[in-house]
Every structure is written in C-alpha cells, then in structure tokens.
Motif scaffolding. Structure first.
Motif, PDB file in Angstrom:
ATOM      1  N   ILE A  25       7.495   7.481  -4.315  1.00 54.69           N
ATOM      2  CA  ILE A  25       6.773   6.968  -3.349  1.00 54.69           C
ATOM      3  C   ILE A  25       7.147   5.760  -2.420  1.00 54.69           C
ATOM      4  O   ILE A  25       8.275   5.215  -2.703  1.00 54.69           O
ATOM      5  N   THR A  26       6.396   5.699  -1.174  1.00 55.23           N
ATOM      6  CA  THR A  26       6.818   4.935  -0.334  1.00 55.23           C
ATOM      7  C   THR A  26       5.736   3.735   0.084  1.00 55.23           C
ATOM      8  O   THR A  26       4.625   4.207  -0.057  1.00 55.23           O
ATOM      9  N   VAL A  27       6.057   2.616  -0.189  1.00 57.15           N
ATOM     10  CA  VAL A  27       5.188   1.501  -0.205  1.00 57.15           C
ATOM     11  C   VAL A  27       5.627   0.640   1.021  1.00 57.15           C
ATOM     12  O   VAL A  27       6.745   0.193   1.070  1.00 57.15           O
ATOM     13  N   ALA A  28       4.604   0.346   1.698  1.00 58.83           N
ATOM     14  CA  ALA A  28       4.707  -0.501   2.712  1.00 58.83           C
ATOM     15  C   ALA A  28       3.982  -2.163   2.427  1.00 58.83           C
ATOM     16  O   ALA A  28       2.849  -2.358   2.020  1.00 58.83           O
ATOM     17  N   VAL A  29       4.900  -2.941   2.395  1.00 54.13           N
ATOM     18  CA  VAL A  29       4.771  -4.352   2.225  1.00 54.13           C
ATOM     19  C   VAL A  29       4.686  -5.391   3.188  1.00 54.13           C
ATOM     20  O   VAL A  29       5.676  -5.381   4.190  1.00 54.13           O
ATOM     21  N   LYS A  30       3.512  -6.067   3.533  1.00 54.82           N
ATOM     22  CA  LYS A  30       3.298  -6.823   4.373  1.00 54.82           C
ATOM     23  C   LYS A  30       4.413  -8.255   4.309  1.00 54.82           C
ATOM     24  O   LYS A  30       4.571  -8.544   3.265  1.00 54.82           O
ATOM     25  N   GLN A  31       4.819  -8.396   5.469  1.00 52.29           N
ATOM     26  CA  GLN A  31       5.570  -9.635   5.584  1.00 52.29           C
ATOM     27  C   GLN A  31       5.085 -10.968   6.018  1.00 52.29           C
ATOM     28  O   GLN A  31       4.098 -10.723   6.787  1.00 52.29           O
ATOM     29  N   THR A  85       0.827  -1.276   0.013  1.00 52.27           N
ATOM     30  CA  THR A  85       0.006   0.017  -0.055  1.00 52.27           C
ATOM     31  C   THR A  85       0.840   1.136  -0.026  1.00 52.27           C
ATOM     32  O   THR A  85       1.980   1.356   0.904  1.00 52.27           O
ATOM     33  N   VAL A  86       0.485   2.212  -0.842  1.00 53.75           N
ATOM     34  CA  VAL A  86       1.158   3.462  -0.923  1.00 53.75           C
ATOM     35  C   VAL A  86       1.122   4.339   0.475  1.00 53.75           C
ATOM     36  O   VAL A  86      -0.108   4.671   0.654  1.00 53.75           O
ATOM     37  N   THR A  87       2.062   4.621   1.242  1.00 54.11           N
ATOM     38  CA  THR A  87       1.694   5.015   2.523  1.00 54.11           C
ATOM     39  C   THR A  87       2.328   6.639   2.001  1.00 54.11           C
ATOM     40  O   THR A  87       1.785   7.574   2.983  1.00 54.11           O
ATOM     41  N   ALA A  88       3.293   7.086   1.404  1.00 52.64           N
ATOM     42  CA  ALA A  88       3.560   8.436   1.202  1.00 52.64           C
ATOM     43  C   ALA A  88       4.105   8.747  -0.326  1.00 52.64           C
ATOM     44  O   ALA A  88       4.389   8.055  -0.913  1.00 52.64           O
ATOM     45  N   LYS A  89       3.960   9.943  -0.720  1.00 52.17           N
ATOM     46  CA  LYS A  89       4.478  10.494  -1.851  1.00 52.17           C
ATOM     47  C   LYS A  89       5.425  11.736  -1.615  1.00 52.17           C
ATOM     48  O   LYS A  89       5.089  12.722  -0.641  1.00 52.17           O
ATOM     49  N   GLU A 122       6.311  11.909 -14.261  1.00 50.31           N
ATOM     50  CA  GLU A 122       5.293  12.556 -13.458  1.00 50.31           C
ATOM     51  C   GLU A 122       3.847  12.117 -13.689  1.00 50.31           C
ATOM     52  O   GLU A 122       3.063  12.260 -12.780  1.00 50.31           O
ATOM     53  N   GLU A 123       3.418  11.873 -14.931  1.00 46.82           N
ATOM     54  CA  GLU A 123       2.069  11.068 -15.064  1.00 46.82           C
ATOM     55  C   GLU A 123       1.713  10.144 -14.161  1.00 46.82           C
ATOM     56  O   GLU A 123       0.643  10.102 -13.570  1.00 46.82           O
ATOM     57  N   SER A 124       2.647   9.296 -14.001  1.00 51.30           N
ATOM     58  CA  SER A 124       2.450   8.205 -13.028  1.00 51.30           C
ATOM     59  C   SER A 124       2.260   8.394 -11.564  1.00 51.30           C
ATOM     60  O   SER A 124       1.377   8.236 -10.812  1.00 51.30           O
ATOM     61  N   TYR A 125       3.059   9.276 -11.196  1.00 48.49           N
ATOM     62  CA  TYR A 125       2.972  10.065  -9.965  1.00 48.49           C
ATOM     63  C   TYR A 125       1.841  10.739  -9.551  1.00 48.49           C
ATOM     64  O   TYR A 125       1.136  10.502  -8.553  1.00 48.49           O
TER      65      TYR A 125
END
Length: 124
Positions: free
Chosen positions: A83-89, A51-55, A104-107
């Motif tokens: 972007i910062t993504v939190a991945v469950k372990q 899940t994306v947690t920060a941009k 930029e478009e994807s962002y």
C-alpha cells in the motif's frame, strides 16, 4: 525463687533515617516515571499517520525455497501486497511511503482513503 517478667525489647529507629529512606524512594520513583514519560514522548512525536492513496498486488512468478533447520522447504506465495500512504509534513508537501509485506487479510481490510499509521520506522 522469683520469676522475672519477660520484656519485649523494641529497637528504636531514628526518625531521620526513616525520613531519609522515604525521601530517596520518592526521588527514585520520580526519576523512573520521568524516564518512562520522556522515552515514550519520542515515539509519539515520531508517529506518522497518513491516508492510503494506492494499493497494489504483484503476483509471485515462482515458488520460494527456504533454508531452515529442517533443511530445504518450498512454499508457494500469492505475491507481494503493498500500500502507498501519503503522510502530511509540517513543512512542505506530503511524503509518500510504501508499506510492503502486508498479509492478505490486512490488505483486503484496508481501503483507499483509510487512515494508516506507517510508524517511525519506514523511510520514504
């Protein structure tokens, strides 16, 4: 003078040879399908969706100079999109991965809370 009738001669292939060739072909096909399935399984297992947690956006302070075939060229980029993504372990707390070099478009299309696949190639 009497004309001799034309005969067509068909060579006979032994049935054992045909069965052997078909058997080898089936074994080779099974081997190829097994190899493809086995190699794809590792990539699927290594997939890291989170899940994306920060941009974040860091503006570029200067122009970039690029050395290429045509000599030196300069380009002005807006900055770095991350972007910062939190991945469950499977065991333990989620790991955070930072994904850089996003266009930029994807962002702009990605929102905090979206699901994002960081792939098997990023390191925490």
């Amino acid at each position: 003078m009497a004309e001799t009738p034309s005969r067509t001669i068909k060579p006979k292939t032994p049935i054992g040879l045909i069965i052997g060739a078909v058997s080898i072909g089936i074994v080779v096909l099974i081997f190829i399908f097994g190899a493809v399935h086995y190699s794809a399984k590792g990539i699927i297992d290594a997939r890291m969706r989170g899940t994306v947690t920060a941009k974040s956006f860091t503006p570029a302070p200067e122009e970039q100079i690029i050395v290429g075939k045509g000599g030196l060229t300069k380009r002005n980029i807006k900055g770095d999109f991350e972007i910062t993504v939190a991945v469950k372990q499977k065991d333990g707390p989620p790991k955070e991965y930072t994904v850089s070099n996003i266009d930029e478009e994807s962002y702009k299309a990605i929102k905090v809370g979206d699901s994002y696949d960081v792939g098997p190639y990023l390191q925490p």
